[in-house]
Write a protein that holds these residues in place. Structure first.
Motif, PDB file in Angstrom:
ATOM      1  N   PHE A  47       0.836  -1.206   0.000  1.00 36.31           N
ATOM      2  CA  PHE A  47       0.000   0.000   0.000  1.00 36.31           C
ATOM      3  C   PHE A  47       0.866   1.249   0.000  1.00 36.31           C
ATOM      4  O   PHE A  47       0.547   2.239  -0.660  1.00 36.31           O
ATOM      5  CB  PHE A  47      -0.924   0.011   1.226  1.00 36.31           C
ATOM      6  N   PHE A  48       1.958   1.165   0.734  1.00 35.86           N
ATOM      7  CA  PHE A  48       2.871   2.317   0.784  1.00 35.86           C
ATOM      8  C   PHE A  48       3.400   2.624  -0.617  1.00 35.86           C
ATOM      9  O   PHE A  48       3.407   3.776  -1.057  1.00 35.86           O
ATOM     10  CB  PHE A  48       4.032   2.005   1.734  1.00 35.86           C
ATOM     11  N   ASP A  49       3.830   1.573  -1.325  1.00 39.31           N
ATOM     12  CA  ASP A  49       4.379   1.782  -2.670  1.00 39.31           C
ATOM     13  C   ASP A  49       3.335   2.314  -3.639  1.00 39.31           C
ATOM     14  O   ASP A  49       3.650   3.021  -4.581  1.00 39.31           O
ATOM     15  CB  ASP A  49       4.949   0.468  -3.207  1.00 39.31           C
ATOM     16  N   GLU A  50       2.076   1.955  -3.393  1.00 36.72           N
ATOM     17  CA  GLU A  50       1.016   2.385  -4.306  1.00 36.72           C
ATOM     18  C   GLU A  50       0.436   3.735  -3.908  1.00 36.72           C
ATOM     19  O   GLU A  50      -0.680   4.068  -4.288  1.00 36.72           O
ATOM     20  CB  GLU A  50      -0.096   1.330  -4.350  1.00 36.72           C
ATOM     21  N   GLN A  51       1.153   4.504  -3.116  1.00 43.58           N
ATOM     22  CA  GLN A  51       0.758   5.874  -2.753  1.00 43.58           C
ATOM     23  C   GLN A  51      -0.511   5.944  -1.910  1.00 43.58           C
ATOM     24  O   GLN A  51      -1.251   6.914  -1.970  1.00 43.58           O
ATOM     25  CB  GLN A  51       0.576   6.758  -4.003  1.00 43.58           C
ATOM     26  N   PHE A  52      -0.769   4.920  -1.124  1.00 46.87           N
ATOM     27  CA  PHE A  52      -1.870   5.018  -0.164  1.00 46.87           C
ATOM     28  C   PHE A  52      -1.350   5.717   1.092  1.00 46.87           C
ATOM     29  O   PHE A  52      -0.138   5.864   1.286  1.00 46.87           O
ATOM     30  CB  PHE A  52      -2.358   3.621   0.219  1.00 46.87           C
ATOM     31  N   PHE A  53      -2.268   6.147   1.936  1.00 42.19           N
ATOM     32  CA  PHE A  53      -1.868   6.585   3.274  1.00 42.19           C
ATOM     33  C   PHE A  53      -2.701   5.846   4.310  1.00 42.19           C
ATOM     34  O   PHE A  53      -3.787   5.363   4.011  1.00 42.19           O
ATOM     35  CB  PHE A  53      -1.988   8.105   3.437  1.00 42.19           C
ATOM     36  N   LEU A  54      -2.142   5.706   5.466  1.00 40.71           N
ATOM     37  CA  LEU A  54      -2.842   4.977   6.533  1.00 40.71           C
ATOM     38  C   LEU A  54      -3.843   5.929   7.173  1.00 40.71           C
ATOM     39  O   LEU A  54      -3.484   6.858   7.864  1.00 40.71           O
ATOM     40  CB  LEU A  54      -1.835   4.476   7.569  1.00 40.71           C
ATOM     41  N   GLU A  55      -5.107   5.651   6.900  1.00 45.78           N
ATOM     42  CA  GLU A  55      -6.153   6.565   7.344  1.00 45.78           C
ATOM     43  C   GLU A  55      -6.429   6.371   8.828  1.00 45.78           C
ATOM     44  O   GLU A  55      -6.536   7.335   9.579  1.00 45.78           O
ATOM     45  CB  GLU A  55      -7.415   6.277   6.539  1.00 45.78           C
ATOM     46  N   SER A  56      -6.511   5.121   9.215  1.00 45.85           N
ATOM     47  CA  SER A  56      -6.836   4.849  10.607  1.00 45.85           C
ATOM     48  C   SER A  56      -6.420   3.431  10.951  1.00 45.85           C
ATOM     49  O   SER A  56      -6.249   2.595  10.073  1.00 45.85           O
ATOM     50  CB  SER A  56      -8.338   5.080  10.821  1.00 45.85           C
ATOM     51  N   LEU A  57      -6.219   3.222  12.223  1.00 43.15           N
ATOM     52  CA  LEU A  57      -5.867   1.884  12.691  1.00 43.15           C
ATOM     53  C   LEU A  57      -6.587   1.706  14.011  1.00 43.15           C
ATOM     54  O   LEU A  57      -6.459   2.530  14.905  1.00 43.15           O
ATOM     55  CB  LEU A  57      -4.353   1.779  12.882  1.00 43.15           C
ATOM     56  N   SER A  58      -7.405   0.667  14.111  1.00 45.31           N
ATOM     57  CA  SER A  58      -8.172   0.544  15.341  1.00 45.31           C
ATOM     58  C   SER A  58      -8.235  -0.898  15.797  1.00 45.31           C
ATOM     59  O   SER A  58      -8.147  -1.822  14.997  1.00 45.31           O
ATOM     60  CB  SER A  58      -9.585   1.097  15.135  1.00 45.31           C
ATOM     61  N   GLY A  59      -8.362  -1.046  17.073  1.00 42.15           N
ATOM     62  CA  GLY A  59      -8.552  -2.376  17.632  1.00 42.15           C
ATOM     63  C   GLY A  59     -10.034  -2.637  17.832  1.00 42.15           C
ATOM     64  O   GLY A  59     -10.814  -1.716  18.036  1.00 42.15           O
ATOM     65  N   VAL A  60     -10.429  -3.895  17.727  1.00 41.07           N
ATOM     66  CA  VAL A  60     -11.803  -4.293  18.020  1.00 41.07           C
ATOM     67  C   VAL A  60     -11.729  -5.563  18.857  1.00 41.07           C
ATOM     68  O   VAL A  60     -10.906  -6.439  18.588  1.00 41.07           O
ATOM     69  CB  VAL A  60     -12.595  -4.568  16.720  1.00 41.07           C
ATOM     70  N   ASP A  61     -12.584  -5.606  19.863  1.00 41.30           N
ATOM     71  CA  ASP A  61     -12.649  -6.814  20.691  1.00 41.30           C
ATOM     72  C   ASP A  61     -13.789  -7.680  20.180  1.00 41.30           C
ATOM     73  O   ASP A  61     -14.949  -7.299  20.295  1.00 41.30           O
ATOM     74  CB  ASP A  61     -12.867  -6.408  22.151  1.00 41.30           C
ATOM     75  N   LEU A  62     -13.458  -8.834  19.588  1.00 43.18           N
ATOM     76  CA  LEU A  62     -14.502  -9.716  19.047  1.00 43.18           C
ATOM     77  C   LEU A  62     -14.818 -10.853  20.005  1.00 43.18           C
ATOM     78  O   LEU A  62     -15.136 -11.955  19.576  1.00 43.18           O
ATOM     79  CB  LEU A  62     -14.047 -10.274  17.697  1.00 43.18           C
ATOM     80  N   ILE A  63     -14.707 -10.629  21.276  1.00 42.05           N
ATOM     81  CA  ILE A  63     -14.954 -11.623  22.341  1.00 42.05           C
ATOM     82  C   ILE A  63     -13.943 -12.764  22.296  1.00 42.05           C
ATOM     83  O   ILE A  63     -13.141 -12.914  23.208  1.00 42.05           O
ATOM     84  CB  ILE A  63     -16.409 -12.157  22.321  1.00 42.05           C
TER      85      ILE A  63
END
Lengths: 538, 318
Positions: A47-63
């Motif tokens: 993704f980095f090479d394809e000129q994306f940017f990291l919009e968000s990073l989040s954790g989720v608790d799926l039990i």
């Protein structure tokens, strides 16, 4: 290359990836990818090479499991890819991606402290928002607040004493060396409870370490506790300076996930109040920015103008700052003829005043000297740290969500996205000044076209229960991209709400740009980043 | 009996000077608030007395009644001495300022030298305050103050040398007398500009108020002072403004010379006009950065002042 035919390349670098193409208009994702944790770094590099940017990073608790959700996006035209990584609770270790995207550094620290996950090889795995030595993980499902244990409190007291001994110099021990200064949490130029640990040598800054969490109110946890309607007041209190826009962000994600149609008139009203709120926010920024630079007078001028906007918004909503004016499927109250007339009068007046501001400030020698070539944020740095809004646009990043991923209403109107070239403080100043003009244009057009009709959808949605699934919607807030990542389990309460706030990402690049500058430059950069502290801490 | 007379005389002078300093400071604070209010489209103080005339009296009384907070771990001697040292030179300088032809306390033949000697002491108090406060921000402010005063004392002195070369005296009265026909600002316009800019820096007024930049180093050297100690710094700052403006009036604007009105009125009009200019500048411009301030002082003002001096010398010789 579009995202649709990107999937083959994804499976190339991550063979185990399961790729889906959900309905973009509903979920806000073009692609969703589920990968094993050992492939996430390679995928992120892609993704980095394809000129994306990291919009968000989040954790989720799926039990049973923890999930880490990465959102990648492109500037110019939204192409959003969601990547999920699931790990078991017994072994909650995910490889870090912060060496690829530095913006992940803070995101990962945040996820780690709220869920108790670990990010392997993270350069600085300490707590970010919660107290440094706390041992609880409040966003884990079933978490109960038991308060600090007596031992923890004792540890903290001892630590505090040790620090005091270390930092307070006694008379006669003054030496010529570099030193640390706490800028904040009570400092006039941090505009709230932000603390910057400055490492300085004389007037020069060797390093900056922002210390967050003084205004942390656990908005994300509150979202999980109440139902969808009960989260409204919080949206107005995250970025309290453009509460209307954040209202819209919450309205947007829930409406899209449930397919609620908003009547034309309501959409126009939303646009008018939101853009007015954006102008108010920028006016407040202009005043305080100049106040930081040592000019007191513009502060009072801009507050006089802002007051008029606040009066207008009060006419519409009944509130003055922390608005709760939107509702699912429309707005709470209709606007009357008087509002339209007064808004028109305000636009006329504001245009004159903007000219005055330009006369007073734009060519001012001292302002130029203080802001030109100070705090240069390059295009690349903006991408690496996920900077958005006027901060990124001043660096020449053409990313305005009103154009890149417009809410239907915005496509009907003409407006420009002002861009800067150098990414210095002066460009951030000019970009915001120009944005005010563009917002005035938008309001004017919306007033001209304001249709008759309902201001709420009929019948009003009684049960707010989005289908189970993951949704991400973003709006252009006053300071950049305000994204909401909503995980629904089909019940009447949100399962997980991640607030991706612009100031959080914009602040994270501070240490990158401020090295070697002087203390007054630091103040100028802070002012030009236009930080709202609850927006950082949430 | 003679002794008693001398004592009475000294007492009277002290009362006059201290009284004038106090009233002047109170008036200037009120004036600053009113001027800033007008510039910023406000009213300013309106409640106490006519248009808030007595507001500053009320504020002063409140200030004197406040608790004196002494921080821990300070260096007591410089910390406690600094406010007094800030006040002391300003009182002494007042002795030699002639408000009219015969309205002065002391008539020294080296009046200019005397004023500069004592006004240079001001920076000492800034440094002692910053050093003694045990506060990093105060220390930064103190260091800034010293650097700034070094950079601006020199152009200040160089700029007035031209005037002294023309009239050939260091006596303040003599300088004013020499301007009976033409004010020196017409002979020495460049020197006047340099003098004015340098005095702004010398008195720590915006845009050169770096030692006390509140948005950067939180009031700098006087962060840790409260109550009457803070009031002393405040008083000395406003008195300093009056002194430098009076000096500019004497050196460049013809002192008390002027038609129709009595001498002291002309003198005070000119002084308060210059002070008004200072206030106007303060509420128009942002603050300059420390390195830019140094550049302006060392690389622009000093060479300009030297050139001005050279040209004056050549013209006088011809």
């Amino acid at each position: 290359m579009t995202v649709a035919n990107f999937s083959s390349q994804i499976s190339e670098c991550a063979p185990s990836a399961q790729i889906e193409t959900p309905d973009f208009s509903k979920t806000g994702h073009h692609l969703t990818v589920t990968v094993n944790r050992d492939q996430i770094a390679a995928l992120t590099q892609k993704f980095f090479d394809e000129q994306f940017f990291l919009e968000s990073l989040s954790g989720v608790d799926l039990i049973e499991n923890f999930q880490v959700t990465y959102h990648f996006n492109r500037f110019k035209k939204t192409e959003r890819v969601m990547v999920r990584v699931q790990v078991t609770k017994e072994d909650p270790v995910v490889p870090t991606v912060s060496h690829i995207f530095p913006s992940a550094n803070w995101f990962e620290r945040e996820a780690a402290e709220f869920y108790g996950m670990k990010f392997k090889d993270h350069p600085n795995p300490v707590r970010l928002i919660l107290p440094e030595f706390s041992t609880y993980h409040p966003l884990v499902k079933g978490y109960k607040d038991e308060g600090d244990s007596a031992k923890e409190v004792q540890d903290l007291i001892e630590l505090e004493e040790a620090i005091q001994k270390l930092i307070s110099p006694t008379v006669g021990q003054l030496q010529t060396k570099d030193y640390f200064v706490n800028m904040g949490p009570q400092h006039p130029s941090t505009h709230g409870l932000l603390r910057l640990l400055l490492h300085m040598k004389g007037e020069r800054i060797l390093g900056v370490d922002p210390v967050l969490g003084y205004a942390h109110r656990a908005d994300e946890k509150m979202a999980e506790i109440g139902n969808y309607l009960q989260f409204w007041p919080n949206t107005g209190r995250i970025d309290y300076l453009c509460a209307m826009l954040y209202n819209w962000g919450w309205a947007n994600v829930v409406e899209k996930s449930m397919g609620i149609e908003v009547p034309e008139r309501a959409q126009h009203i939303r646009l008018i109040v939101s853009e007015l709120n954006r102008i108010a926010s920028h006016l407040l920024w202009l005043g305080t920015f100049l106040l930081d630079l040592g000019a007191f007078t513009p502060f009072l001028y801009t507050f006089a103008d802002r007051e008029k906007i606040v009066d207008l918004l009060e006419m519409a909503s009944g509130e003055r700052i922390t608005f709760v004016y939107f509702t699912f499927g429309g707005v709470l109250y209709d606007v009357d003829e008087q509002f339209v007339i007064q808004t028109r009068a305000f636009i006329k007046e504001m245009r004159d005043h903007l000219k005055d501001y330009h006369k007073l400030l734009t060519k001012n020698v001292i302002l130029l000297k203080r802001t030109k070539d100070v705090g240069i944020i390059s295009k690349e740095v903006a991408r690496l740290y996920g900077a958005t809004g006027p901060v990124a646009r001043a660096s020449g990043v053409d990313y305005d969500i009103r154009k890149a991923e417009p809410l239907s209403i915005y496509t009907q109107f003409e407006f420009d996205v002002p861009l800067g070239e150098n990414g210095d403080c002066y460009d951030r100043y000019t970009v915001r000044m120009e944005e005010m003009e563009q917002s005035l244009r938008l309001v004017e057009q919306a007033l001209d076209k304001l249709p008759e009709g309902a201001f709420q959808c009929k019948p009003a949605p009684k049960r707010i229960k989005p289908e189970a699934g993951e949704y991400y919607q973003a709006i252009e807030g006053g300071r950049g991209e305000f994204g909401i990542y909503l995980v629904s389990d089909g019940k009447d309460k949100p399962y997980r709400v991640k607030l991706r706030t612009p100031c959080f990402s914009n602040l994270s690049l501070l240490s990158e740009v401020s090295k070697g500058l002087t203390m007054p430059d630091m103040v100028a950069i802070l002012g030009s980043l236009d930080l709202v502290i609850p927006d950082i801490d949430r | 009996m003679d002794m008693l007379l001398v004592m009475l005389k000294i007492g009277m002078y002290a009362a006059i000077v201290i009284g004038f300093i106090t009233v002047n400071a109170l008036f200037l604070v009120w004036m600053e608030r009113k001027v800033s209010a007008k510039i910023q489209l406000r009213h300013g103080p309106m409640e106490v007395g006519w248009h808030g005339t007595f507001q500053t009296f009320a504020d002063a009384i409140k200030l004197f009644g406040k608790e004196l907070i002494t921080p821990v771990n300070i260096d007591k001697v410089p910390y406690l001495l600094a406010p007094m040292l800030a006040m002391f030179p300003t009182i002494l300088i007042f002795l030699v300022i002639p408000i009219g032809e015969n309205l002065h306390i002391l008539d020294l033949n080296v009046g200019v030298l005397y004023i500069f000697a004592f006004s240079a002491l001001g920076v000492l108090s800034i440094f002692m305050a910053g050093y003694g406060s045990n506060n990093k921000y105060s220390m930064l402010g103190a260091v800034r103050g010293v650097a700034q005063s070094l950079a601006y004392e020199i152009p200040l002195l160089l700029s007035i040398l031209g005037v002294i070369m023309i009239c050939g005296t260091l006596n303040l009265k003599g300088i004013v007398m020499a301007q009976d026909n033409v004010w020196f600002v017409l002979y020495q316009p460049l020197a006047f500009v340099i003098f004015f800019i340098s005095t702004l820096a010398e008195t720590n007024r915006a845009p050169f108020d770096l030692p006390e930049a509140e948005s950067e180093i939180i009031a700098g050297f006087h962060t840790e002072y409260s109550g009457i100690r803070f009031a002393m710094f405040f008083l000395s700052e406003y008195t300093h403004m009056f002194i430098v403006s009076a000096l500019a009036t004497i050196l460049f604007l013809g002192g008390w010379n002027g038609p129709f009105l009595p001498e002291p009125v002309w003198f005070l009009l000119k002084v308060y006009f210059l002070i008004f200019m200072m206030m106007w500048i303060r509420f128009t411009f942002p603050r300059i950065r420390i390195d830019q301030l140094m550049t302006l002082g060392w690389k622009i003002l000093i060479p300009l002042a030297l050139v001005n001096l050279l040209v004056t010398g050549i013209v006088l010789k011809l």
